[in-house]
Motif scaffolding. Sequence first.
Motif, PDB file in Angstrom:
ATOM      1  N   ARG A   7       0.867  -1.174   0.000  1.00 39.24           N
ATOM      2  CA  ARG A   7       0.000   0.000   0.000  1.00 39.24           C
ATOM      3  C   ARG A   7       0.902   1.221   0.000  1.00 39.24           C
ATOM      4  O   ARG A   7       2.050   1.177   0.460  1.00 39.24           O
ATOM      5  CB  ARG A   7      -0.957  -0.016   1.179  1.00 39.24           C
ATOM      6  CG  ARG A   7      -0.281  -0.020   2.511  1.00 39.24           C
ATOM      7  CD  ARG A   7      -1.267  -0.410   3.608  1.00 39.24           C
ATOM      8  NE  ARG A   7      -0.556  -0.609   4.843  1.00 39.24           N
ATOM      9  CZ  ARG A   7      -0.717   0.140   5.923  1.00 39.24           C
ATOM     10  NH1 ARG A   7      -1.598   1.107   5.942  1.00 39.24           N
ATOM     11  NH2 ARG A   7      -0.008  -0.098   7.004  1.00 39.24           N
ATOM     12  N   ASP A  32      -3.924   6.269  -3.126  1.00 40.90           N
ATOM     13  CA  ASP A  32      -2.906   6.232  -2.082  1.00 40.90           C
ATOM     14  C   ASP A  32      -3.496   6.801  -0.793  1.00 40.90           C
ATOM     15  O   ASP A  32      -4.396   7.640  -0.829  1.00 40.90           O
ATOM     16  CB  ASP A  32      -1.685   7.057  -2.497  1.00 40.90           C
ATOM     17  CG  ASP A  32      -1.046   6.556  -3.798  1.00 40.90           C
ATOM     18  OD1 ASP A  32      -1.294   5.395  -4.189  1.00 40.90           O
ATOM     19  OD2 ASP A  32      -0.292   7.327  -4.409  1.00 40.90           O
ATOM     20  N   GLN A  33      -2.980   6.349   0.340  1.00 39.26           N
ATOM     21  CA  GLN A  33      -3.527   6.734   1.646  1.00 39.26           C
ATOM     22  C   GLN A  33      -2.668   7.806   2.307  1.00 39.26           C
ATOM     23  O   GLN A  33      -1.489   7.588   2.557  1.00 39.26           O
ATOM     24  CB  GLN A  33      -3.605   5.505   2.554  1.00 39.26           C
ATOM     25  CG  GLN A  33      -4.102   5.799   3.944  1.00 39.26           C
ATOM     26  CD  GLN A  33      -3.947   4.605   4.871  1.00 39.26           C
ATOM     27  OE1 GLN A  33      -3.726   3.477   4.451  1.00 39.26           O
ATOM     28  NE2 GLN A  33      -4.060   4.863   6.166  1.00 39.26           N
ATOM     29  N   ARG A  61      -0.430  -5.358   5.551  1.00 39.51           N
ATOM     30  CA  ARG A  61       0.277  -5.322   4.267  1.00 39.51           C
ATOM     31  C   ARG A  61       1.525  -4.451   4.350  1.00 39.51           C
ATOM     32  O   ARG A  61       1.543  -3.468   5.094  1.00 39.51           O
ATOM     33  CB  ARG A  61      -0.632  -4.769   3.167  1.00 39.51           C
ATOM     34  CG  ARG A  61      -1.792  -5.678   2.815  1.00 39.51           C
ATOM     35  CD  ARG A  61      -2.685  -5.037   1.783  1.00 39.51           C
ATOM     36  NE  ARG A  61      -3.314  -3.845   2.371  1.00 39.51           N
ATOM     37  CZ  ARG A  61      -3.779  -2.826   1.675  1.00 39.51           C
ATOM     38  NH1 ARG A  61      -3.698  -2.810   0.360  1.00 39.51           N
ATOM     39  NH2 ARG A  61      -4.338  -1.805   2.286  1.00 39.51           N
ATOM     40  N   ALA A  63       4.167  -1.554   3.200  1.00 41.14           N
ATOM     41  CA  ALA A  63       3.892  -0.204   2.703  1.00 41.14           C
ATOM     42  C   ALA A  63       5.121   0.368   2.019  1.00 41.14           C
ATOM     43  O   ALA A  63       6.254   0.001   2.328  1.00 41.14           O
ATOM     44  CB  ALA A  63       3.474   0.716   3.856  1.00 41.14           C
TER      45      ALA A  63
END
Length: 182
Positions: A7, A32-33, A61, A63
């Motif tokens: 991510r 995208d976060q 997950r 990153a």
Amino acid sequence: MNTPSPRILILPGWLNSGPDHWQSRWEARYGDQRVEQDDWEWPKRGDWMARLEEALLADPRPAVLVAHSLGCQLVAAWAAHTRHADRVRGALLVAPPDTERDDAPPQLYFWRPIARQRLPFPATAVISTDDPFCSPERAAEMAAQWGATLVNLGPRGHINAESGLGDWPEGRALLQALCATD
């Protein structure tokens, strides 16, 4: 072994990234976060590090960190103290500022001294020859200390919305190269 796709965590700098900034455009375009901070105006290093740690621990997950400006200093400071660096596959560090400059704003004094330890994951540092917040020599020095591959864009200012990058496909290509690193 098939590892999950990482991510992408967006780490803006001081005062956050506005709607025309490439980080905001990537967030909107690619999902995208963004790691939100409680105080964008008076950023405290420890608080920002804790928020990054929370974001990384909230999802199993791996990153890849996409940092701009003070976000680069956040990555270096966090990596020097965390026990969870294995959750990060790589970092794109764009326009790291020199928070130790005599003319640094008082809001950034909490970011002294700059963390200089080698990062425990692959990193690419992207710099400009005319960044108003860091000389190219100091930026190259930080990149070397962090063990990051250096990419010099030439005269692109602070590599932000004012640099006229739009969606910045060249930056996204650098990110994709980092994501492919294992």
